[in-house]
Design a protein around this motif. Structure first.
Motif, short mmCIF file in Angstrom:
data_model
loop_
_atom_site.label_atom_id
_atom_site.label_comp_id
_atom_site.label_asym_id
_atom_site.label_seq_id
_atom_site.Cartn_x
_atom_site.Cartn_y
_atom_site.Cartn_z
N SER A 1 43.33 52.44 24.91
CA SER A 1 43.38 50.98 24.79
C SER A 1 43.91 50.35 26.08
O SER A 1 43.47 49.26 26.47
N PHE A 2 44.82 51.04 26.76
CA PHE A 2 45.37 50.51 28.00
C PHE A 2 44.33 50.59 29.12
O PHE A 2 44.23 49.68 29.96
N ILE A 3 43.56 51.68 29.15
CA ILE A 3 42.50 51.80 30.14
C ILE A 3 41.46 50.70 29.94
O ILE A 3 41.03 50.04 30.90
N LYS A 4 41.06 50.50 28.70
CA LYS A 4 40.08 49.44 28.40
C LYS A 4 40.62 48.08 28.79
O LYS A 4 39.88 47.23 29.33
N ALA A 5 41.91 47.85 28.54
CA ALA A 5 42.52 46.56 28.88
C ALA A 5 42.49 46.32 30.38
O ALA A 5 42.17 45.22 30.85
N ARG A 6 42.81 47.36 31.17
CA ARG A 6 42.79 47.20 32.63
C ARG A 6 41.38 46.93 33.14
O ARG A 6 41.16 46.08 34.00
N LEU A 7 40.42 47.66 32.59
CA LEU A 7 39.04 47.49 33.04
C LEU A 7 38.48 46.12 32.62
O LEU A 7 37.66 45.53 33.32
N THR A 8 38.92 45.63 31.47
CA THR A 8 38.49 44.31 30.99
C THR A 8 39.17 43.20 31.79
O THR A 8 38.55 42.20 32.14
N ARG A 9 40.45 43.39 32.07
CA ARG A 9 41.24 42.39 32.80
C ARG A 9 40.62 42.07 34.15
O ARG A 9 40.75 40.95 34.67
N LEU A 10 39.90 43.02 34.71
CA LEU A 10 39.32 42.84 36.04
C LEU A 10 38.40 41.62 36.10
O LEU A 10 38.28 40.99 37.16
N GLU A 11 37.77 41.26 35.00
CA GLU A 11 36.83 40.15 35.04
C GLU A 11 37.52 38.82 35.32
O GLU A 11 36.87 37.85 35.73
N GLN A 12 38.84 38.76 35.10
CA GLN A 12 39.59 37.54 35.41
C GLN A 12 40.19 37.57 36.82
O GLN A 12 40.74 36.57 37.27
N SER A 13 40.15 38.72 37.49
CA SER A 13 40.85 38.82 38.78
C SER A 13 40.02 39.58 39.80
O SER A 13 40.55 40.36 40.60
N PHE A 14 38.72 39.34 39.79
CA PHE A 14 37.83 40.09 40.68
C PHE A 14 36.66 39.23 41.12
O PHE A 14 36.05 38.51 40.32
N VAL A 15 36.36 39.30 42.40
CA VAL A 15 35.16 38.70 42.98
C VAL A 15 34.58 39.73 43.95
O VAL A 15 35.32 40.29 44.77
N VAL A 16 33.29 39.99 43.86
CA VAL A 16 32.67 41.05 44.66
C VAL A 16 32.95 40.86 46.14
O VAL A 16 33.38 41.80 46.84
N SER A 17 32.73 39.66 46.66
CA SER A 17 32.88 39.45 48.10
C SER A 17 34.32 39.63 48.57
O SER A 17 34.57 40.11 49.68
N VAL A 18 35.28 39.27 47.70
CA VAL A 18 36.69 39.42 48.06
C VAL A 18 37.07 40.89 48.05
O VAL A 18 37.75 41.39 48.96
N ASP A 19 36.64 41.62 47.03
CA ASP A 19 36.94 43.05 46.95
C ASP A 19 36.32 43.79 48.14
O ASP A 19 36.95 44.70 48.72
N GLU A 20 35.12 43.40 48.51
CA GLU A 20 34.45 44.04 49.65
C GLU A 20 35.24 43.79 50.94
O GLU A 20 35.45 44.71 51.74
#
Length: 715
Positions: free
Chosen positions: A430-449
């Motif tokens: 459940s914690f792994i799923k939460a971290r992977l889901t949380r990414l959608e609120q704190s991730f932008v492709v161009s910024v991560d790149e």
């Protein structure tokens, strides 16, 4: 650099002259401190503070990184604004920017979901399980064998404790392997945002004022814990009901004055009071400067990549805030090390302990090669930590971290659950799923790149000894990074979560660029991990022998010993106190609302909301006006011993009533994680009167004021 004749100081805190306010004490130790508590004016019996099922300790909770407390029988939790920041950001959009404008639920139906990472942990039981963890360990074991044997026993203890899935259990070590305690916590999974003031109240002064004094920051927010109708923890659902907390803190608006005693209870994260002089010099001269440079560069990359885009700013707000906080603390440690030679202080303390330890009668049970053994393993520990830093720089991509987590999960799921690596068992899904889901609120492709490219460029300039063995040929060239992001679907949440449960063969056959990179890097990562286990096992074999000697030494002096902080429930105490950061300057223990007006510029980070300024200028202070100050206090200082993780900790008066929330410390205090200097170490707290005043006069949070039990000053 490492001399075997230098005796390591395992317990820095106990080598210095005893100070009443030093120590992050386990609750069961408090009866030993009865006379100290009485001396400063605490009226709660120490035996009561020892009991986690009784007031006030039964109201203290953890948020898994921050501290908090129940303040009503209906699961209402108060903590810091920055502790709720991730949940606030999760619900914020450019159109409904709850970070900028704040949020107040007028009814419980309006409360916002905190998200999968928002959890409330209620500690119900703590038991000493040292014998079950350490009994029968063979001296002939390698470090890795010893570490993995202990880890296996810990997993068994946790599995027994978690037979009821409502609970989350842990078995942390104290004194770095001398003792182990099993901690049983009720884990509440439905946590909602109830109220958060605007950022320019909750984070007034921003990073400019972080760790500074005086401050005028209303760092508070309210959450609510929800459970199923049967009263047990349940997944988030509109059918859930508020948790009926067994206890809650009464809020006191009666106020404090200079010299008044305080108690502070929470979950401090990590301290390093017992580091060797050589470790301090390593941090000061090598490790911390590298970390500061890396964080500054990463922040600059994020700023450039998000510039001019409001949506990107919101997505990375929490990330930037977190990095900035660590950066300022690390820079503060460097400044503190420059101001006071803590390594030299430890050298002197080392000599005092050696004089006692070198007496044959005081060496019972200690190995004859103990000092040389510890020097050797500490040297190995520091060398490996340099490679681990290099790894972190080289792999600074959220998509790569996600891919590595998913591939490791697939490999671990081939094993029986009890044999899987901690963090990848069924209890962790459940914690792994939460971290992977949380990414959608704190991730932008161009910024991560941009972050990944920048990190790879900086990694290439690091000294060769910092490059992990075998890593360099496996890394992509910086001009090839763009292609990785075009050839992956992990940026999509559904695609990312879809990899959970797939077997290792599916990963090896994948043409997803980041999955392929994760597979390629795995063996190198595993090698680092196994080397870490070997060193940790050797440390855990050697250090407890020293701990036994040090504790015996202190016992001979009639003094108790507190362990380093390790994210478990602790109690500290002290008094409201000013301090002198340098000769000729004394800073008082209170800041006031007038300081908000004085600092106000109309621009971030000193842009106070108009309703707040109006209330101050109109002097609408009511019952929250301090008689001596003639105004409303905002923040105050105390001599309590705190660190990261204590954010949101309840600050209580002598009767155990809530009078503030811990949220920071002064810049001069940052080195307290390594050395507690009673003359200048001060924690910073939100005064409960300011919190209540903002709720009443500015944000009109009347329903919450009615829900809490508040003791107002006598007229």
């Amino acid at each position: 650099m490492f001399k075997s004749i230098a005796l390591p100081v395992i317990l820095l805190g106990v080598f210095a002259t005893a100070q009443a306010d030093e120590g992050q004490w386990q609750p069961h130790q408090l009866p030993q401190l009865k006379s100290e508590l009485k001396r400063i004016g605490i009226t709660i019996p120490a035996e009561k503070l020892n009991d986690l099922t009784r007031h006030p300790m039964s109201a203290i909770v953890s948020l898994g990184g921050c501290s908090a407390s129940f303040v009503s029988p209906d699961g209402l939790v108060v903590t810091n604004h920055h502790c709720a920041y991730g949940s606030i950001q999760r619900n914020a959009t450019p159109e409904k920017n709850y970070i900028v404008n704040g949020f107040l639920a007028k009814t419980r139906a309006e409360e916002l979901p905190g998200g999968p990472n928002a959890l409330v942990y209620v500690t119900e039981k703590v038991e000493n399980v040292t014998d079950r963890v350490l009994k029968g360990l063979s001296p002939a074991m390698s470090g890795r064998e010893r570490h993995e044997t202990v880890e296996g026993r810990v997993k068994q203890l946790i599995a027994e404790c978690e037979s009821d899935k409502a609970y989350r259990c842990s078995v942390p070590s104290f004194h770095r392997g001398l003792e182990y305690y099993r901690i049983k916590q009720l884990m509440i999974k439905d946590v909602r945002v109830v109220y958060a003031p605007p950022d320019m109240v909750g984070n007034y002064g921003g990073d400019v004022d972080n760790f500074e004094w005086p401050r005028q920051t209303g760092d508070f927010a309210f959450l609510r814990a929800y459970v199923g109708k049967d009263g047990r923890p349940a997944d988030p659902s509109p059918d859930n009901v508020p948790y009926k907390s067994k206890d809650f803190l009464v809020v006191s608006a009666e106020g404090l004055k200079n010299g008044d005693p305080i108690l502070l209870a929470g979950y401090p994260g990590r301290t390093s009071r017992y580091k060797l002089p050589s470790e301090i010099r390593f941090a000061r001269d090598a490790n911390f400067p590298l970390r500061v440079t890396e964080m500054q560069a990463d922040l600059a990359t994020i700023a450039t990549a998000t510039k001019g885009n409001a949506q990107y700013d919101v997505r990375y707000a929490s990330v930037v805030k977190s990095i900035n906080n660590v950066l300022k603390k690390t820079q503060g440690l460097l400044d503190g090390f420059a101001r006071k030679d803590i390594a030299a202080i430890k050298d002197v303390q080392d000599a005092e302990f050696r004089a006692w330890f070198n007496q044959p009668a005081n060496q019972k049970g200690a190995s004859k090669t103990l000092l040389a053994d510890l020097d050797a393993v500490i040297a190995a520990d520091m060398a490996l930590s340099e490679e681990e830093f290099g790894w972190a720089v080289a792999t600074n991509s959220d998509l790569l971290k996600s891919a590595r987590t998913l591939y490791r999960l697939a490999l671990e799921q081939q094993k029986p659950d009890a044999q899987r690596e901690s963090g990848y068992q069924e209890r962790d899904l459940s914690f792994i799923k939460a971290r992977l889901t949380r990414l959608e609120q704190s991730f932008v492709v161009s910024v991560d790149e941009a972050r990944f490219i920048g990190s790879l460029q900086r990694y290439g300039k690091l000294a060769a000894k910092i490059h992990p063995q075998g890593l360099d040929p496996l890394l992509p060239a910086t001009d090839a990074v763009g292609a990785l992001y075009k050839q992956t679907q992990l940026g999509d949440t559904a695609q990312r979560l879809g990899w959970i449960g797939k077997d290792a063969a599916s990963f090896k056959a994948s043409d997803d660029a980041f999955i392929k990179l994760a597979v390629k890097l795995h063996d190198t990562a595993l090698s680092l991990e196994n080397r870490r286990k070997e060193i940790d096992g050797n440390l855990e074999r050697v250090i407890p022998q020293y701990m036994s000697a040090v504790i015996a030494w202190k016992k001979s002096q009639g003094k108790p010993v507190y362990p380093d902080a390790n994210s478990t429930l602790r109690v500290t105490y002290g008094t409201v106190a000013p301090y002198s950061p340098r000769d000729g300057l004394v800073k008082g223990p209170f800041s006031t609302v007038e300081g908000i007006v004085e600092k106000h510029t109309g621009a971030d980070p000193f842009n106070a909301p108009a309703p707040l300024l109006d209330a101050i200028k109109g002097k609408r202070y009511g019952v929250f006006k301090d008689a001596a100050l003639g105004t409303v206090p905002v923040n105050f200082l105390s001599s309590a011993d705190t660190t990261g993780g204590n954010s949101g900790s309840a600050v209580m008066n002598k009767r155990g009533e809530l009078i503030g929330l811990n949220f920071d410390s002064t810049y001069e205090s940052i080195t307290k994680d390594w050395y507690f200097d009673s003359a200048i170490t001060r924690a910073i707290h939100v005064d409960i009167r300011y919190m209540l005043w903002v709720m009443k006069e500015v944000d009109h949070a009347d329903s919450l004021l009615k829900e809490m039990t508040i003791k107002y000053p006598k007229k």
